[in-house]
Design a protein around this motif. Sequence first.
Motif, PDB file in Angstrom:
ATOM      1  N   ALA A  93      -8.133 -18.385   6.875  1.00 23.36           N
ATOM      2  CA  ALA A  93      -7.494 -17.096   6.410  1.00 23.36           C
ATOM      3  C   ALA A  93      -7.293 -15.990   7.186  1.00 23.36           C
ATOM      4  O   ALA A  93      -7.884 -15.752   8.356  1.00 23.36           O
ATOM      5  CB  ALA A  93      -8.660 -16.529   5.262  1.00 23.36           C
ATOM      6  N   TYR A  94      -6.011 -15.647   7.237  1.00 19.75           N
ATOM      7  CA  TYR A  94      -5.593 -14.487   8.075  1.00 19.75           C
ATOM      8  C   TYR A  94      -5.387 -13.136   7.517  1.00 19.75           C
ATOM      9  O   TYR A  94      -4.768 -12.999   6.457  1.00 19.75           O
ATOM     10  CB  TYR A  94      -4.319 -14.823   8.691  1.00 19.75           C
ATOM     11  N   LEU A  95      -5.631 -12.200   8.340  1.00 18.16           N
ATOM     12  CA  LEU A  95      -4.995 -10.958   7.911  1.00 18.16           C
ATOM     13  C   LEU A  95      -4.136 -10.418   8.934  1.00 18.16           C
ATOM     14  O   LEU A  95      -4.642 -10.084   9.855  1.00 18.16           O
ATOM     15  CB  LEU A  95      -6.484 -10.022   7.787  1.00 18.16           C
ATOM     16  N   ASP A  96      -2.892 -10.038   8.538  1.00 16.75           N
ATOM     17  CA  ASP A  96      -1.941  -9.545   9.218  1.00 16.75           C
ATOM     18  C   ASP A  96      -1.915 -10.432  10.689  1.00 16.75           C
ATOM     19  O   ASP A  96      -1.257 -10.060  11.636  1.00 16.75           O
ATOM     20  CB  ASP A  96      -2.094  -8.060   9.566  1.00 16.75           C
ATOM     21  N   GLU A  97      -1.907 -11.774  10.661  1.00 17.89           N
ATOM     22  CA  GLU A  97      -1.943 -12.673  11.836  1.00 17.89           C
ATOM     23  C   GLU A  97      -2.873 -12.176  13.076  1.00 17.89           C
ATOM     24  O   GLU A  97      -2.784 -12.871  14.140  1.00 17.89           O
ATOM     25  CB  GLU A  97      -0.450 -12.800  12.162  1.00 17.89           C
ATOM     26  N   GLU A  98      -3.702 -11.197  12.617  1.00 22.28           N
ATOM     27  CA  GLU A  98      -4.700 -10.872  13.893  1.00 22.28           C
ATOM     28  C   GLU A  98      -6.123 -10.996  13.534  1.00 22.28           C
ATOM     29  O   GLU A  98      -6.805 -11.269  14.619  1.00 22.28           O
ATOM     30  CB  GLU A  98      -4.232  -9.342  14.171  1.00 22.28           C
ATOM     31  N   THR A  99      -6.300 -11.082  12.608  1.00 24.42           N
ATOM     32  CA  THR A  99      -7.839 -11.392  12.025  1.00 24.42           C
ATOM     33  C   THR A  99      -7.947 -12.784  11.545  1.00 24.42           C
ATOM     34  O   THR A  99      -7.015 -13.084  10.576  1.00 24.42           O
ATOM     35  CB  THR A  99      -8.502 -10.204  11.230  1.00 24.42           C
ATOM     36  N   MET A 100      -8.603 -13.643  11.792  1.00 27.26           N
ATOM     37  CA  MET A 100      -8.789 -14.864  11.242  1.00 27.26           C
ATOM     38  C   MET A 100     -10.034 -15.516  11.253  1.00 27.26           C
ATOM     39  O   MET A 100     -10.819 -15.246  12.053  1.00 27.26           O
ATOM     40  CB  MET A 100      -8.081 -16.011  12.466  1.00 27.26           C
ATOM     41  N   THR A 143     -16.791 -18.797   9.466  1.00 27.94           N
ATOM     42  CA  THR A 143     -16.654 -18.365  11.065  1.00 27.94           C
ATOM     43  C   THR A 143     -15.683 -17.535  11.324  1.00 27.94           C
ATOM     44  O   THR A 143     -14.520 -17.735  10.912  1.00 27.94           O
ATOM     45  CB  THR A 143     -16.460 -19.784  11.776  1.00 27.94           C
ATOM     46  N   VAL A 144     -16.083 -16.468  12.054  1.00 30.41           N
ATOM     47  CA  VAL A 144     -15.132 -15.455  12.443  1.00 30.41           C
ATOM     48  C   VAL A 144     -14.309 -15.864  13.730  1.00 30.41           C
ATOM     49  O   VAL A 144     -15.218 -15.667  14.753  1.00 30.41           O
ATOM     50  CB  VAL A 144     -15.776 -14.110  12.762  1.00 30.41           C
ATOM     51  N   LEU A 145     -13.230 -16.091  13.664  1.00 29.31           N
ATOM     52  CA  LEU A 145     -12.665 -16.848  14.908  1.00 29.31           C
ATOM     53  C   LEU A 145     -11.891 -15.668  15.753  1.00 29.31           C
ATOM     54  O   LEU A 145     -11.748 -15.849  16.793  1.00 29.31           O
ATOM     55  CB  LEU A 145     -11.615 -17.876  14.546  1.00 29.31           C
ATOM     56  N   SER A 146     -11.366 -14.723  14.970  1.00 25.35           N
ATOM     57  CA  SER A 146     -10.574 -13.490  15.730  1.00 25.35           C
ATOM     58  C   SER A 146     -10.401 -12.326  14.691  1.00 25.35           C
ATOM     59  O   SER A 146     -10.382 -12.540  13.420  1.00 25.35           O
ATOM     60  CB  SER A 146      -8.927 -14.136  16.057  1.00 25.35           C
ATOM     61  N   ASN A 162       0.847  -1.074   0.115  1.00 30.91           N
ATOM     62  CA  ASN A 162       0.084  -0.143   0.042  1.00 30.91           C
ATOM     63  C   ASN A 162       0.955   1.243   0.141  1.00 30.91           C
ATOM     64  O   ASN A 162       0.449   2.307   0.408  1.00 30.91           O
ATOM     65  CB  ASN A 162      -0.998   0.041   1.050  1.00 30.91           C
ATOM     66  N   GLY A 163       2.148   1.200  -0.305  1.00 28.21           N
ATOM     67  CA  GLY A 163       3.016   2.298  -0.684  1.00 28.21           C
ATOM     68  C   GLY A 163       3.059   3.041   0.965  1.00 28.21           C
ATOM     69  O   GLY A 163       3.709   2.510   1.760  1.00 28.21           O
ATOM     70  N   ARG A 164       2.789   4.257   0.939  1.00 29.82           N
ATOM     71  CA  ARG A 164       3.193   4.894   2.467  1.00 29.82           C
ATOM     72  C   ARG A 164       2.211   4.439   3.371  1.00 29.82           C
ATOM     73  O   ARG A 164       2.585   4.844   4.618  1.00 29.82           O
ATOM     74  CB  ARG A 164       3.018   6.406   2.034  1.00 29.82           C
ATOM     75  N   PHE A 165       1.204   3.559   2.997  1.00 32.52           N
ATOM     76  CA  PHE A 165       0.556   3.168   4.015  1.00 32.52           C
ATOM     77  C   PHE A 165       0.701   1.755   4.487  1.00 32.52           C
ATOM     78  O   PHE A 165       0.061   1.044   5.311  1.00 32.52           O
ATOM     79  CB  PHE A 165      -0.950   3.304   3.705  1.00 32.52           C
ATOM     80  N   GLY A 166       2.054   1.279   4.042  1.00 30.35           N
ATOM     81  CA  GLY A 166       2.460   0.103   4.540  1.00 30.35           C
ATOM     82  C   GLY A 166       2.160  -1.018   3.771  1.00 30.35           C
ATOM     83  O   GLY A 166       1.719  -0.793   2.675  1.00 30.35           O
ATOM     84  N   THR A 167       1.978  -2.438   4.262  1.00 27.56           N
ATOM     85  CA  THR A 167       1.643  -3.324   3.561  1.00 27.56           C
ATOM     86  C   THR A 167       0.548  -4.256   4.447  1.00 27.56           C
ATOM     87  O   THR A 167       0.454  -4.059   5.682  1.00 27.56           O
ATOM     88  CB  THR A 167       2.754  -4.597   3.318  1.00 27.56           C
ATOM     89  N   ARG A 168      -0.210  -5.077   3.764  1.00 29.95           N
ATOM     90  CA  ARG A 168      -1.155  -5.815   4.457  1.00 29.95           C
ATOM     91  C   ARG A 168      -0.813  -7.314   4.092  1.00 29.95           C
ATOM     92  O   ARG A 168      -0.568  -7.434   2.989  1.00 29.95           O
ATOM     93  CB  ARG A 168      -2.693  -5.570   4.167  1.00 29.95           C
ATOM     94  N   THR A 169      -0.825  -8.320   4.724  1.00 27.11           N
ATOM     95  CA  THR A 169      -0.422  -9.529   4.598  1.00 27.11           C
ATOM     96  C   THR A 169      -1.713 -10.444   4.782  1.00 27.11           C
ATOM     97  O   THR A 169      -2.291 -10.448   5.797  1.00 27.11           O
ATOM     98  CB  THR A 169       0.748 -10.184   5.585  1.00 27.11           C
ATOM     99  N   VAL A 170      -1.874 -11.342   3.718  1.00 23.74           N
ATOM    100  CA  VAL A 170      -3.066 -12.072   3.592  1.00 23.74           C
ATOM    101  C   VAL A 170      -2.472 -13.581   3.543  1.00 23.74           C
ATOM    102  O   VAL A 170      -1.698 -13.911   3.044  1.00 23.74           O
ATOM    103  CB  VAL A 170      -4.178 -11.833   2.472  1.00 23.74           C
ATOM    104  N   ARG A 171      -2.940 -14.329   4.480  1.00 28.00           N
ATOM    105  CA  ARG A 171      -2.304 -15.527   4.617  1.00 28.00           C
ATOM    106  C   ARG A 171      -3.430 -16.874   4.486  1.00 28.00           C
ATOM    107  O   ARG A 171      -4.539 -16.654   5.132  1.00 28.00           O
ATOM    108  CB  ARG A 171      -1.428 -15.912   6.005  1.00 28.00           C
ATOM    109  N   PHE A 172      -3.128 -17.822   3.679  1.00 28.13           N
ATOM    110  CA  PHE A 172      -4.066 -19.032   3.499  1.00 28.13           C
ATOM    111  C   PHE A 172      -3.468 -20.012   4.072  1.00 28.13           C
ATOM    112  O   PHE A 172      -2.350 -20.358   3.977  1.00 28.13           O
ATOM    113  CB  PHE A 172      -4.594 -19.165   2.297  1.00 28.13           C
ATOM    114  N   GLU A 173      -4.244 -20.888   4.805  1.00 28.04           N
ATOM    115  CA  GLU A 173      -3.823 -22.200   5.515  1.00 28.04           C
ATOM    116  C   GLU A 173      -4.894 -23.490   5.368  1.00 28.04           C
ATOM    117  O   GLU A 173      -6.065 -23.061   5.698  1.00 28.04           O
ATOM    118  CB  GLU A 173      -3.363 -21.898   7.052  1.00 28.04           C
ATOM    119  N   THR A 174      -4.418 -24.440   5.086  1.00 29.40           N
ATOM    120  CA  THR A 174      -5.512 -25.678   4.901  1.00 29.40           C
ATOM    121  C   THR A 174      -4.702 -26.908   5.370  1.00 29.40           C
ATOM    122  O   THR A 174      -3.424 -26.902   5.425  1.00 29.40           O
ATOM    123  CB  THR A 174      -6.105 -25.757   3.589  1.00 29.40           C
ATOM    124  N   GLY A 175      -5.494 -27.689   6.090  1.00 34.08           N
ATOM    125  CA  GLY A 175      -5.070 -28.937   6.634  1.00 34.08           C
ATOM    126  C   GLY A 175      -4.902 -29.039   8.248  1.00 34.08           C
ATOM    127  O   GLY A 175      -4.587 -30.143   8.525  1.00 34.08           O
TER     128      GLY A 175
END
Length: 325
Positions: A40-47, A124-127, A15-28
């Motif tokens: 699915a995680y957004l910056d490891e805080e939202t799951m 399901t919103v876990l976090s 996001n340029g001057r607004f930094g980055t956002r990391t989206v993580r996908f995990e299965t298994g």
Amino acid sequence: MEGPEITAVEAVLDNGRFGTRTVRFETGRLAQQAQGAVAAYLDEETMLLSATSAGKHPREGFDFFPLTVDVEERSYAAGKIPGSFFRREGRPSTEAILVCRLIDRPLRPSFVSGLRNEVQIVVTVLSIAPGEFYDALAINAASLSTQISGLPFSGPIAGVRLALIPGHGEHADQWVAFPKAEQLEDAVFDLIVAGRVLPDGDVAIMMVEAEATEGSWNLIKGGATKPSEEIVAQGLEAAKPFIKELVAAQNVVANTAAKEIQPYPVFPAYADETYDFVAGRAYDKLVPIYQIADKVERQNSDDELKDAVKAELVAAVEAGELPET
């Protein structure tokens, strides 16, 4: 790759001057009894956890695709426990219902036409971190859990929320992916875009939800960019690189963990020759009709063409030239 059965991948959105956002996908790791499940995680805080399941047999008497999308919000996701009189979780919130619709709109037409097996997608919103939105992340999670489930689904589909934040001084206006609530307060326009990547590398937009923010009026009066058709078009173009990155990340997981597509019976609404019959008689005539500016005149011309084509179609079926279905 994490372990012999757990697959994970990250997409870092710049996001340029607004930094980055990391989206993580995990299965298994979670919900392994579902046909497809993805965290699915957004910056490891939202799951979020998305699970996709399908019935073994087609539903009898159904002339539509029985797809159900459910979003489960839980108070513990925000660190709260219901107390006092209301100790149980209640009905879905308005936001959860709207997120269900955002997921359904791009995913439903991506299933094979004529599918009648009941399919359920439960998110399901876990976090969730304070000030975060989970709607666009839910679209990605639902897409990937369906992509790896073995269903006849033409994905992956990615979704991204963008906010147009006015520039200040030397900084130009910028579209920010996955903005937080505090960033949305400084934005003049907000949109959610979903799409897929075509074989030629372009992005096909499948769904757009857009609105001005609550503070846009005051920002525009203060000199911020006024939203227009051109600005919205720029937002759609700005969404495409983010969609490509998210689709690429989903493909990495799908190529490793996707189940083989199973044969499901399909019940098309009409035969191919029936479609060709109608298209050959209506398509070229519809083009000038939909260019008529007057609404009433356009609708009347459309109705006349439909009645004429229907009459020809009925005559062809009665003559045995076309099948009855």
